[in-house]
Design a protein around this motif. Structure first.
Motif, short mmCIF file in Angstrom:
data_model
loop_
_atom_site.label_atom_id
_atom_site.label_comp_id
_atom_site.label_asym_id
_atom_site.label_seq_id
_atom_site.Cartn_x
_atom_site.Cartn_y
_atom_site.Cartn_z
N ARG A 146 0.77 -1.58 0.37
CA ARG A 146 -0.03 -0.31 0.14
C ARG A 146 0.64 1.15 0.27
NH1 ARG A 146 -2.83 3.35 3.97
NH2 ARG A 146 -4.53 3.96 3.25
N HIS A 147 2.03 1.21 0.85
CA HIS A 147 2.32 2.47 0.61
C HIS A 147 3.33 2.57 -0.07
CE1 HIS A 147 4.44 5.86 2.47
NE2 HIS A 147 6.03 4.46 2.34
N GLY A 148 4.61 1.26 -0.35
CA GLY A 148 5.50 1.18 -0.68
C GLY A 148 5.30 1.73 -2.71
N PHE A 149 3.70 0.74 -3.28
CA PHE A 149 3.77 1.38 -4.48
C PHE A 149 3.50 2.73 -5.25
CE2 PHE A 149 0.85 2.12 -8.16
CZ PHE A 149 0.69 0.79 -8.93
N TRP A 150 2.73 3.07 -4.10
CA TRP A 150 2.93 5.13 -4.13
C TRP A 150 4.13 5.21 -3.67
CZ3 TRP A 150 3.79 9.20 -0.80
CH2 TRP A 150 3.40 10.45 -1.19
N SER A 151 4.81 5.40 -3.11
CA SER A 151 6.49 5.70 -3.20
C SER A 151 7.20 5.55 -4.09
CB SER A 151 7.10 4.99 -1.60
OG SER A 151 8.38 5.98 -1.59
N ALA A 152 7.12 4.15 -4.88
CA ALA A 152 7.91 3.37 -6.03
C ALA A 152 7.25 4.58 -7.25
CB ALA A 152 8.01 2.37 -6.70
N ALA A 153 6.30 4.55 -7.25
CA ALA A 153 5.53 6.02 -8.26
C ALA A 153 6.40 7.47 -8.24
CB ALA A 153 4.03 5.74 -8.26
N GLN A 154 6.42 8.29 -6.70
CA GLN A 154 6.67 9.23 -6.53
C GLN A 154 8.55 9.33 -7.25
OE1 GLN A 154 4.67 11.98 -5.80
NE2 GLN A 154 3.24 9.67 -5.69
N THR A 155 9.30 8.01 -6.85
CA THR A 155 10.54 8.06 -6.81
C THR A 155 10.88 7.91 -8.14
OG1 THR A 155 11.19 6.84 -4.83
CG2 THR A 155 12.91 6.43 -6.84
N LEU A 156 10.23 7.30 -9.11
CA LEU A 156 10.46 6.83 -10.68
C LEU A 156 9.71 7.95 -11.08
CD1 LEU A 156 9.99 3.17 -11.00
CD2 LEU A 156 11.94 4.63 -10.50
N GLY A 157 9.77 8.91 -10.57
CA GLY A 157 8.90 10.54 -11.04
C GLY A 157 7.38 10.05 -12.22
N VAL A 158 6.90 9.17 -12.18
CA VAL A 158 5.72 8.60 -12.37
C VAL A 158 3.92 9.38 -11.23
CG1 VAL A 158 3.44 6.77 -12.60
CG2 VAL A 158 6.15 6.83 -12.90
N GLY A 159 4.26 9.80 -10.59
CA GLY A 159 3.27 10.47 -10.19
C GLY A 159 2.93 12.21 -9.97
N SER A 160 2.42 12.59 -9.38
CA SER A 160 2.15 14.42 -10.00
C SER A 160 1.02 14.38 -9.03
CB SER A 160 1.87 14.08 -11.16
OG SER A 160 0.41 14.22 -11.69
N ARG A 161 0.52 15.87 -8.70
CA ARG A 161 -0.37 15.91 -8.10
C ARG A 161 -1.76 15.65 -8.73
NH1 ARG A 161 -0.26 22.05 -5.60
NH2 ARG A 161 1.66 21.38 -5.17
N ALA A 162 -1.93 15.82 -10.27
CA ALA A 162 -3.46 15.48 -10.56
C ALA A 162 -3.05 14.01 -10.68
CB ALA A 162 -2.99 15.64 -12.03
N ARG A 163 -2.29 12.97 -9.78
CA ARG A 163 -2.58 11.70 -10.64
C ARG A 163 -2.19 11.36 -9.25
NH1 ARG A 163 2.03 11.22 -14.29
NH2 ARG A 163 2.12 11.68 -16.11
N ASP A 164 -1.43 11.65 -7.74
CA ASP A 164 -1.46 11.58 -6.50
C ASP A 164 -2.66 10.44 -6.52
OD1 ASP A 164 -0.33 11.43 -4.29
OD2 ASP A 164 -1.42 12.50 -3.33
N ARG A 165 -4.58 11.15 -6.85
CA ARG A 165 -5.11 9.97 -6.02
C ARG A 165 -5.14 8.92 -6.38
NH1 ARG A 165 -10.71 13.19 -5.15
NH2 ARG A 165 -9.51 14.25 -3.33
N ALA A 166 -5.37 8.51 -7.79
CA ALA A 166 -5.52 7.90 -8.78
C ALA A 166 -4.14 6.67 -8.42
CB ALA A 166 -4.72 7.60 -10.12
N LEU A 167 -3.06 7.02 -7.59
CA LEU A 167 -2.05 5.47 -7.75
C LEU A 167 -2.49 5.75 -6.05
CD1 LEU A 167 1.13 8.66 -9.17
CD2 LEU A 167 0.18 5.91 -9.67
N LYS A 168 -2.95 6.09 -5.24
CA LYS A 168 -3.28 6.54 -3.62
C LYS A 168 -4.26 4.95 -3.97
CE LYS A 168 -1.21 9.82 -1.40
NZ LYS A 168 -1.16 10.95 -0.29
N THR A 169 -5.19 5.62 -5.14
CA THR A 169 -6.51 4.55 -4.70
C THR A 169 -6.28 3.04 -5.74
OG1 THR A 169 -8.03 5.90 -5.02
CG2 THR A 169 -9.05 3.96 -5.89
N ALA A 170 -4.91 3.30 -6.38
CA ALA A 170 -4.11 2.10 -6.73
C ALA A 170 -3.92 1.40 -6.23
CB ALA A 170 -4.04 2.45 -8.82
#
Length: 223
Positions: A174-198
């Motif tokens: 739950r935490h690692g998936f979202w954290s990995a997305a941020q580290t690899l530059g996939v995360g953004s303010r617009a995608r934040d909610r979708a990534l956390k839901t995923a």
């Protein structure tokens, strides 16, 4: 360049993210394979045998399986090493505890380190139980994974160890998936909610999928 990258905190976080995603892909495939146990002993044992013949005749018997194991071992070692070194670096930079803990820090975030230790110990137990048979309750039957799984989850401690580890896995993902997305530059303010839901959905599905096996044995659906 590789050494410079590894020595940096950003490099270690990237290694953690990539190795974590490799293990996550394996877990998804492993969970799907585990659920075949609900189709009976013949189907499950056939699946286990098929894993050893993947790639034949180009690949020799069990070569593909061993290749997967080697990749997983490298991923686990890289993930654990980078996590440990980042943790030590963080403690050196902050030798005393914060006076106030951030209110937005989630339970999963605060237990990532302990969750990693629990999962590391579980992997060792799981291998000694269902791969080598060293700690297997009763008589371990080579080539009969269905019966071996039923034997393990017919014991209360096998169920407890497995379910606790899977709950820790769910929090870790739950935490690692979202954290990995941020580290690899996939995360953004617009995608934040979708990534956390995923991350939530993925963690829930994997936890439920793995726990379904011991529950099936405990309830007598799998016997």
């Amino acid at each position: 360049m590789a050494r410079t990258m590894w020595d940096s905190s950003v490099g270690k976080k990237a290694v953690m993210a990539v190795s974590g995603l490799i293990m996550l892909l394996y877990l998804v495939a492993h969970m799907i394979g585990n659920l075949k146990i609900y189709f009976g002993a013949g189907e499950f044992n056939h699946y286990a045998h098929w894993l050893r013949t993947v790639g034949e005749p180009f690949m020799h018997y069990e070569w593909t399986l061993w290749l997967i194991r080697i990749v997983l071992v490298v991923a686990v070692v890289a993930h654990a090493t980078s996590a440990y070194q980042l943790s030590r670096r963080d403690l050196k930079a902050r030798p005393s505890r914060y006076v106030h803990r951030k209110a937005r820090t989630t339970y999963a975030t605060r237990t990532m380190r302990w969750g990693g230790i629990i999962l590391g110990l579980f992997i060792v137990w799981h291998i000694l139980d269902l791969t080598t048979g060293t700690l297997h309750p009763g008589g371990f039957q080579e080539g009969h994974p269905y019966q071996n799984v039923v034997d393990t989850f017919s014991t209360w401690y096998g169920d407890v160890v497995y379910i606790v580890a899977m709950l820790a896995l769910g929090l870790h993902i739950r935490h690692g998936f979202w954290s990995a997305a941020q580290t690899l530059g996939v995360g953004s303010r617009a995608r934040d909610r979708a990534l956390k839901t995923a991350a939530d959905v993925l963690a829930l599905l994997l936890t439920a999928g793995f726990v379904a096996v011991p529950v099936g044995v405990m309830t007598g659906v799998v016997s």
